[in-house]
Scaffold this active site. Structure first.
Site, PDB file in Angstrom:
ATOM      1  CD  GLU B  43     -12.233  -9.106 -22.528  1.00  0.00           C
ATOM      2  OE1 GLU B  43     -12.797  -7.918 -22.195  1.00  0.00           O
ATOM      3  OE2 GLU B  43     -11.803 -10.182 -21.907  1.00  0.00           O
ATOM      4  CE  LYS B 116     -12.317 -10.934 -17.996  1.00  0.00           C
ATOM      5  NZ  LYS B 116     -13.185 -10.735 -19.108  1.00  0.00           N
ATOM      6  CB  CYS B 153     -12.645  -7.354 -19.357  1.00  0.00           C
ATOM      7  SG  CYS B 153     -14.355  -6.533 -19.785  1.00  0.00           S
TER       8      CYS B 153
END
Lengths: 293, 293
Positions: B43, B116, B153
């Site tokens: 990431e 995300k 994540c």
């Protein structure tokens, strides 16, 4: 610390249902004598795992709730002052049966029931023949030792059930289970299956910041038909709200044991891992579909 | 067997963004030379993990998509004939930024992006200051090596995201990640956190019958403020569709490695573990609530 002592009753069932119930009650007494205030039994502990075949005679094993087994377990719960999570083959009406967990309060009353929502069906586990999928949804059961997120076996593979219990205020997740190996599978496959079973349940602890208690039977049970039978892998365990294993039984030993959970840990863990804060409910609506096609 | 070779690029970022990009491209070249056809980056690999503090100057790190980094990575993807999953700080407009994964096709084009969806915010990980939660939902990205369920994540802690990707036909789940220890936490807590991180991602493999690829950075990064900084724990891994670990890096070694996944395994695993068959969508509607109160 809000410590709660959990009793785990893992053993091998036999053909004699009364003997199984006596063994169950012995396990409850033993764990209560070690301090258990909540005792969790394995799935369908009153009998052999009869779903290895489809046989209408097996419906004779079912009983009503309340019924003879809840009467006996309720009396024992009251005598010992413990809460018991039992698992029964419920006869609701002629032709309508469920795989049901019953929670007995420490005063002997029935605190509530949960009817297994996700029903498996694969060779040797013909549960769809016996059990109508539950109609009560995912509702935790309030007891004197906390709000119990009781689910049953196959439910353990579905993050949705665990999440819905957590969202309804469950203080812990509880899985009475009957799962085993196909004796002919190779060792690597057997290990993958058991590891997956542990992993998915630990993940419900992680995702929801809750302790998880899972109780499974042991022993080989012959297939009444032609199959090789099922070798139940035990491995009953208790995990904390970060998924950490707090206690675990082995794959083949009769185990009447206790383990401690700390109900205050969930508050602390959810402060550092606040997943409930961040769920994207504006994009979750497709979870109510079977597939996004 | 439909084998796919995955390249994993795990390293420690520094303050020089160009040097980081060179390191990334070195990792892509190295893994491609080992046979990788899909390379997954950690990431925000272009920079230090700037979210340790809230500082408006850090928005200078953001770039458009397409933009200079996707141009360079796209050219490399084309040169090497690989698909690349990159992770960038996206500048969409003044005052509107995202934490975005970009998938570069082996012809150099952009196959798709994922913004995300779940954004964390806790001391040292002030992502809600920098990143607007994604508005594209959970949609896998079609590529020449399969349909990629790319998540980022914090998404990894949410079973919902993994499930929605699986339900949309993802062939694998991919998590570029930047997660580390608080250096002052005791060793037992550090171990619980890393174990939980592995467990929850393995569980997405189990629940959905899909391989999982997770790539995390390594190294200690100082806090620009008063804090002790973050010690990123690496441990990038690839799991198969039963959650079995196929390959794993350690916590501190720069690793440009390859691992194999077998895309045919999902078909076999979902036949023995048919969870998609049994979801109780008639009782899942409350998943679109924050809480059931």
């Amino acid at each position: 610390m809000a410590e709660l002592t959990i009793g785990i009753v893992q053993y091998a069932c036999g053909a004699d249902v009364d003997a199984n119930l006596q063994k169950t009650m012995q396990g409850i007494r033993t764990t209560a004598s070690k301090g258990a205030r909540l005792v969790v039994l394995q799935e369908l502990h009153r009998s052999l795992y009869f779903c290895q075949q489809e046989n209408t005679d097996e419906f004779d094993l079912a009983e009503t709730i309340p019924g003879p087994t809840t009467d006996q377990l309720g009396a024992l719960a009251k005598e010992l002052g413990v809460v018991i999570v039992a698992s029964l083959f419920e006869r609701r009406a002629a032709g309508l049966y469920h795989n049901t967990a019953v929670v007995l309060e420490s005063d002997g009353s029935i605190a509530g029931i949960y009817r297994k929502m996700h029903i498996p069906d694969d060779p040797g586990y013909y549960e769809k023949f016996y059990f109508t999928p539950g109609d009560l949804g995912f509702k935790p059961i309030q007891t004197s030792v906390g709000k119990l997120g009781v689910l049953v076996c196959w439910d353990q593979w579905f993050p949705e059930g665990a999440r819905l219990m957590a969202m309804a205020g469950a203080d812990m997740l509880i899985y009475p289970t009957a799962i085993g190996w196909h004796p002919d599978d190779e060792a690597a496959e057997q290990q993958r299956q058991r590891d997956a079973w542990i992993t998915i349940q630990r993940s419900h602890a992680v995702a929801n910041g809750l302790p998880v208690i899972s109780v499974n039977r042991i022993g080989h049970e012959a297939d009444p038909g032609e199959g090789p039978g099922a070798l139940f892998w035990g491995s009953s365990f208790v995990a904390g709200p970060q998924g950490e294993i707090l206690w675990q039984a082995d794959t083949q030993t009769e185990t009447f044991a206790v383990a401690q959970i700390d109900l205050d840990r969930s508050e602390a863990v959810r402060r550092i891992w606040p997943y409930l804060r961040d769920r994207r409910i504006d994009h979750y609506s497709d979870l109510t579909k079977l597939y996004r096609d």
